[in-house]
Each structure stands twice: as structure tokens, then as C-alpha cells.
Design an enzyme around this catalytic site. Structure first.
Site, mmCIF file in Angstrom:
data_model
loop_
_atom_site.group_PDB
_atom_site.id
_atom_site.type_symbol
_atom_site.label_atom_id
_atom_site.label_comp_id
_atom_site.label_asym_id
_atom_site.label_seq_id
_atom_site.Cartn_x
_atom_site.Cartn_y
_atom_site.Cartn_z
ATOM 1 N N SER A 148 -2.957 -8.137 2.883
ATOM 2 C CA SER A 148 -3.109 -7.965 4.329
ATOM 3 C C SER A 148 -3.418 -9.295 5.000
ATOM 4 C CB SER A 148 -4.225 -6.961 4.617
ATOM 5 O OG SER A 148 -3.891 -5.714 4.053
ATOM 6 N N LYS A 182 -15.542 -8.479 4.319
ATOM 7 C CA LYS A 182 -14.388 -8.741 5.190
ATOM 8 C C LYS A 182 -14.677 -8.530 6.665
ATOM 9 C CE LYS A 182 -10.844 -7.922 1.812
ATOM 10 N NZ LYS A 182 -9.804 -7.025 1.314
ATOM 11 N N ARG A 188 -2.710 -5.509 -8.722
ATOM 12 C CA ARG A 188 -1.769 -6.630 -8.676
ATOM 13 C C ARG A 188 -2.105 -7.584 -9.819
ATOM 14 N NH1 ARG A 188 -3.361 -8.765 -3.033
ATOM 15 N NH2 ARG A 188 -5.331 -8.240 -4.009
ATOM 16 N N HIS A 190 0.844 -1.206 0.000
ATOM 17 C CA HIS A 190 0.000 0.000 0.000
ATOM 18 C C HIS A 190 0.877 1.254 0.000
ATOM 19 C CE1 HIS A 190 -3.026 -2.770 2.190
ATOM 20 N NE2 HIS A 190 -3.512 -2.563 0.990
HETATM 21 N N1 COA Z 1 0.225 -4.222 -2.414
HETATM 22 C C1 COA Z 1 -0.035 -5.277 -1.665
HETATM 23 N N2 COA Z 1 -1.295 -5.677 -1.345
HETATM 24 C C2 COA Z 1 -2.301 -4.924 -1.803
HETATM 25 C C3 COA Z 1 -2.099 -3.810 -2.596
HETATM 26 C C4 COA Z 1 -0.761 -3.457 -2.890
HETATM 27 N N3 COA Z 1 -0.482 -2.416 -3.642
HETATM 28 N N4 COA Z 1 -3.298 -3.296 -2.912
HETATM 29 C C5 COA Z 1 -4.206 -4.072 -2.336
HETATM 30 N N5 COA Z 1 -3.612 -5.047 -1.652
HETATM 31 C C6 COA Z 1 -4.261 -6.121 -0.914
HETATM 32 C C7 COA Z 1 -4.971 -5.640 0.311
HETATM 33 O O1 COA Z 1 -4.143 -5.707 1.462
HETATM 34 C C8 COA Z 1 -6.121 -6.596 0.405
HETATM 35 O O2 COA Z 1 -5.725 -7.766 1.082
HETATM 36 P P1 COA Z 1 -6.826 -8.667 1.814
HETATM 37 O O3 COA Z 1 -7.854 -9.057 0.779
HETATM 38 O O4 COA Z 1 -6.044 -9.798 2.292
HETATM 39 O O5 COA Z 1 -7.419 -7.806 2.892
HETATM 40 C C9 COA Z 1 -6.410 -6.979 -1.030
HETATM 41 O O6 COA Z 1 -5.256 -6.641 -1.749
HETATM 42 C C10 COA Z 1 -7.564 -6.259 -1.612
HETATM 43 O O7 COA Z 1 -7.371 -4.910 -1.344
HETATM 44 P P2 COA Z 1 -8.315 -3.819 -1.905
HETATM 45 O O8 COA Z 1 -8.603 -4.140 -3.311
HETATM 46 O O9 COA Z 1 -7.789 -2.494 -1.568
HETATM 47 O O10 COA Z 1 -9.640 -4.124 -1.173
HETATM 48 P P3 COA Z 1 -10.039 -3.663 0.164
HETATM 49 O O11 COA Z 1 -10.932 -4.693 0.710
HETATM 50 O O12 COA Z 1 -8.860 -3.304 0.995
HETATM 51 O O13 COA Z 1 -10.837 -2.319 -0.180
HETATM 52 C C11 COA Z 1 -12.777 -1.033 -0.669
HETATM 53 C C12 COA Z 1 -12.062 -2.354 -0.866
HETATM 54 C C13 COA Z 1 -12.882 -0.672 0.808
HETATM 55 C C14 COA Z 1 -12.023 0.074 -1.363
HETATM 56 C C15 COA Z 1 -14.183 -1.188 -1.292
HETATM 57 O O14 COA Z 1 -14.834 -2.279 -0.692
HETATM 58 C C16 COA Z 1 -14.997 0.055 -1.123
HETATM 59 O O15 COA Z 1 -14.859 0.994 -1.882
HETATM 60 N N6 COA Z 1 -15.871 0.070 -0.071
HETATM 61 C C17 COA Z 1 -16.687 1.216 0.271
HETATM 62 C C18 COA Z 1 -18.094 1.097 -0.288
HETATM 63 C C19 COA Z 1 -18.062 1.441 -1.735
HETATM 64 O O16 COA Z 1 -17.950 2.583 -2.117
HETATM 65 N N7 COA Z 1 -18.145 0.391 -2.539
HETATM 66 C C20 COA Z 1 -17.966 0.514 -3.965
HETATM 67 C C21 COA Z 1 -19.261 0.415 -4.648
HETATM 68 S S1 COA Z 1 -18.921 0.364 -6.368
#
Ligand code: COA
Length: 155
Positions: free
Chosen positions: A128, A41, A90, A17
Site C-alpha cells: 500500500s 502506521k 509475501r 489483497h
Molecule cells: N499483496 C500485496 N501487498 C500486500 C499483501 C498482498 N497480498 N498483503 C499485505 N500487503 C502489504 C500491505 O498493503 C501493507 O503495505 P504497507 O506496509 O505499505 O501498508 C504491508 O503489506 C503489510 O500488510 P499487513 O501485513 O496486512 O499489515 P497491516 O499493517 O496492513 O495489518 C494488522 C496489520 C492490522 C493486521 C495488525 O496490526 C493487527 O492485527 N492489528 C490489530 C491489533 C492486533 O490484534 N494485533 C495483533 C496482536 S498479536
């Protein structure tokens, strides 16, 4: 001033991140790390804990803000008058979901666009969940999380 939101669950915030954040700061003047809710989650750290951990890590950089949000990202963006979302991609299957989410966000709020950065080569296999799993099994995770985050995890 060019501003952006970098949303995620960040449970916990990793060096993957951080790599996205630092590279995005070459383009944007100010970035808000938004600790958001992913409905699928169950987090290990509370939202308040995650905000606190990330704040400890970024406190010396005035270009980085940290905030928490339970609603839709686009609602936050509208409220704060921000037009850009930063996301890391990724090569492990992120694209389809990210494309869908970016499209839906733009459909909900035509002023918003998502800017993707390819996740750095050192971090493409990090997540994560994997960091938490290693940590629970007593492994050293210092190569995957910033030092300040690790200290908070240990507490
Ligand atoms: N390097 C390493 N790992 C990474 C990374 C990077 N650059 N980017 C993402 N990851 C990992 C994260 O740690 C995460 O790991 P996990 O699944 O083991 O927890 C995984 O990749 C997915 O991450 P990410 O894609 O960022 O998902 P998230 O669950 O952390 O975030 C939200 C998702 C919160 C952004 C999304 O659910 C959201 O926008 N929620 C709010 C409600 C909303 O507006 N929804 C959208 C409607 S269209």
C-alpha cells in the site's frame, strides 16, 4: 458455514489483497475484511474512508463483509464467533512477523488459527505504501488497485 476474518490496514486495499481474498473465498464461505489499526502506521485514508472504498469494490459479492475495528483481532473474532484469520505472505520478509502474530493471536484465543496464502506472483512486490508513493508522484496505479478503489482515491 466456514467464515474467516481478513484483517489489515488496507491503506489502500490493493489487487494483491484482492488476490488473497478471492483465493480464500474458494475455501471459506464468508469473509469479513476487517479494517484494523496497526499501531506503527499513520494512515492516509481514514478508517471510515477505507471501509467505504472497500465496500464499493466488493458490494456485488454477498460472501464478503467489510467492518472496522480498533481493538485486538482476537476480540473481534470472539465477539463474532469466527475461528479463522486469513493472511497473505509475501517473500519479502513477511514470515517472521506473521508467525509471531499468528502465535500471539492463538495464545490469546486458543480457538483461532491463521491460514496463510502465498501472495500471487504478480503482486509480491506490491504494498500500500508503494502504491501511495507512486500515486502522489502522479503515476498510473491502475495495475495495482481495483478500479472502484482507484475511483475513490481520485475523489
Ligand atoms: N499483496 C500485496 N501487498 C500486500 C499483501 C498482498 N497480498 N498483503 C499485505 N500487503 C502489504 C500491505 O498493503 C501493507 O503495505 P504497507 O506496509 O505499505 O501498508 C504491508 O503489506 C503489510 O500488510 P499487513 O501485513 O496486512 O499489515 P497491516 O499493517 O496492513 O495489518 C494488522 C496489520 C492490522 C493486521 C495488525 O496490526 C493487527 O492485527 N492489528 C490489530 C491489533 C492486533 O490484534 N494485533 C495483533 C496482536 S498479536
Amino acid at each position: 458455514m466456514k467464515t474467516a476474518i481478513y484483517p489489515g490496514t488496507f491503506d489502500p486495499f490493493t489487487l494483491g489483497h484482492d488476490d488473497i481474498l478471492q483465493r480464500a473465498l474458494r475455501v471459506f464461505d464468508e469473509i469479513t475484511i476487517l479494517v484494523a489499526v496497526s499501531p506503527a502506521k499513520k494512515a492516509l485514508f481514514s478508517q471510515a474512508e477505507r471501509v467505504k472504498m472497500i465496500k464499493t469494490h466488493v458490494e456485488s459479492d454477498p460472501r464478503i463483509k467489510v467492518d472496522a475495528w480498533d481493538g485486538l483481532i482476537v476480540e473481534y473474532a470472539k465477539k463474532k464467533d469466527i475461528n479463522a484469520i486469513v493472511r497473505g505472505l509475501r517473500p519479502t520478509g513477511d514470515f517472521e512477523m506473521e508467525f509471531q502474530m499468528a502465535s500471539m493471536n492463538n495464545h490469546l484465543y486458543g480457538e483461532i488459527d491463521t491460514f496463510f496464502l502465498p501472495t500471487g506472483g504478480k503482486h509480491y512486490f506490491v504494498s500500500s505504501s508503494l502504491v501511495k508513493e507512486l500515486y502522489k508522484h502522479g503515476r498510473d496505479v491502475s495495475e495495482f488497485v481495483p478500479e472502484a478503489i482507484l475511483k475513490c482515491m481520485q475523489k
